[in-house]
Design an enzyme around this catalytic site. Structure first.
Site, PDB file in Angstrom:
ATOM      1  N   THR A 183       0.819  -1.220   0.000  1.00  0.00           N
ATOM      2  CA  THR A 183       0.000   0.000   0.000  1.00  0.00           C
ATOM      3  C   THR A 183       0.852   1.269   0.000  1.00  0.00           C
ATOM      4  O   THR A 183       0.373   2.335   0.386  1.00  0.00           O
ATOM      5  CB  THR A 183      -0.923   0.015   1.232  1.00  0.00           C
ATOM      6  OG1 THR A 183      -0.127  -0.067   2.422  1.00  0.00           O
ATOM      7  CG2 THR A 183      -1.907  -1.139   1.200  1.00  0.00           C
ATOM      8  N   SER A 184       2.086   1.187  -0.441  1.00  0.00           N
ATOM      9  CA  SER A 184       2.962   2.362  -0.407  1.00  0.00           C
ATOM     10  C   SER A 184       2.505   3.463  -1.360  1.00  0.00           C
ATOM     11  O   SER A 184       2.868   4.621  -1.176  1.00  0.00           O
ATOM     12  CB  SER A 184       4.399   1.961  -0.741  1.00  0.00           C
ATOM     13  OG  SER A 184       4.511   1.573  -2.098  1.00  0.00           O
ATOM     14  N   MET A 185       1.701   3.109  -2.382  1.00  0.00           N
ATOM     15  CA  MET A 185       1.199   4.111  -3.325  1.00  0.00           C
ATOM     16  C   MET A 185      -0.284   4.392  -3.128  1.00  0.00           C
ATOM     17  O   MET A 185      -0.922   5.006  -3.977  1.00  0.00           O
ATOM     18  CB  MET A 185       1.464   3.653  -4.761  1.00  0.00           C
ATOM     19  CG  MET A 185       2.902   3.803  -5.206  1.00  0.00           C
ATOM     20  SD  MET A 185       3.449   5.533  -5.222  1.00  0.00           S
ATOM     21  CE  MET A 185       2.415   6.214  -6.511  1.00  0.00           C
TER      22      MET A 185
END
Length: 340
Positions: A183-185
């Site tokens: 979920t880094s983006m």
């Protein structure tokens, strides 16, 4: 009386001609007369034994879920598969195989779509923390032409558009599919999304601020084995500054050349501080849109441009979120670079 007998006899002869089917003339007569006067429709063989194996190819597995029963989309996928087969004898000088008339038949057939698409190369492996937050709508790319087109299309049209686009690029050297495992983006890209990364534009121009790029692990991560990265690992982040810029994080905000950046694609304010950092020539500065859950340039410094392998341009999975991934609002404030 003679006229009545003659008419009856003529009708009898005509029926015999239609029913006999002797020689090619019989078939021709039937093909012309029956559709026009009797409105007769032939039924194609719907036996599962006659379904082409290409209907169950990798593109269909990649694009369509279990629930769809659309004959239109199913036939489209079948045609695409039949025209991109491995028979070298059917390929022309442009690398496009000849069209097969028999591939039209699946348009009239129904089948269940295959579940569980194949695994594609993951991006952003390892160092990014995965956090299963509640789903929120992406705020990125809302004004893109792909989104405008798909907003007025049916589910069949969306699936067909996706099938055509991905099948054309899937085996191309110009683009490559990638899977998002973290979920880094987020909220732009969520865990499980799949994107198409193009590899052409950076031959003609330099990477620009707001581009979402896929890149190999930077050299500094390879120098320290304790990080656990190899040259095969790839990441996906957004460029927030380019060569010659100064980048700083303070009070939960990103500053570039001492100008605060108004970014509507960021999930939340940053919970960390970062001293001013200069981006040297041949480098860019990249951050994840989920700033507090991303392992990026604020951890390991600017990224060499030569490590970039492509730019994310299109999200093709899941079908309900098909859209481009290009940021269209270019009103990101950038100040002058201080020269001393």
């Amino acid at each position: 009386m003679a006229i009545r007998i003659t008419f009856t006899y003529s009708t009898h002869v005509a029926r015999n001609l239609v029913g006999t089917r002797v020689g090619p003339g019989g078939y021709c007569f039937e093909s012309l007369v029956r559709p026009r006067f009797f409105s007769h429709k032939r039924d194609f063989d719907r036996s599962p034994r006659n379904r082409p194996a290409s209907m169950y190819g990798s593109i269909a597995r990649e694009l369509i879920g279990e629930g769809s029963q659309s004959p239109l989309v199913m036939g489209l996928i079948s045609i695409l598969k039949s025209t991109t087969g491995h028979e070298s004898s059917t390929m022309n000088v442009l690398g496009v195989s000849s069209f097969k008339a028999s591939s039209i038949i699946p348009f009239l057939q129904g089948s269940k779509w295959i579940k569980n698409p194949p695994v594609i190369d993951d991006v952003d492996k390892g160092g990014t923390v995965c956090d299963d937050d509640d789903d929120k709508e992406s705020r990125n790319g809302g004004s893109g032409w792909v989104n405008k087109l798909l907003s007025v299309c049916s589910e069949d049209a969306k699936a067909a558009f996706t099938a055509v686009t991905v099948s054309i690029l899937f085996r191309s050297a110009l683009a490559e599919p990638k899977s998002i495992p973290s979920t880094s983006m987020y909220p732009t890209l969520d865990k499980g999304d799949r994107v198409m990364a193009e590899k052409v534009s950076y031959f003609f121009r330099k990477p620009e601020v707001s581009d979402i790029v896929i890149f190999k692990a930077p050299p500094i991560l390879l120098e320290y084995p304790e990080y656990g990265y190899s040259s095969n690992d790839v990441f996906i982040k957004r460029i927030v500054a380019s060569e010659g810029d100064w980048v700083e994080v303070r009070d939960g905000k990103l500053f570039v050349n001492d100008i605060v950046q108004e970014e509507d694609f960021v999930l939340e304010p940053m919970s960390y501080e970062m001293e001013p950092m200069f981006v040297p020539k041949g480098y860019v500065f990249v951050l994840g849109d989920n700033r507090n859950k991303s392992f990026d340039s604020h951890n390991w410094g600017p990224l060499p441009i030569e490590n970039i392998v492509g730019r994310s341009v299109f999200r093709y999975w899941p079908p309900s979120k098909v859209s481009d991934t290009i940021y269209h609002d270019q009103a990101i404030t950038r100040g002058p670079v201080a020269v001393s």
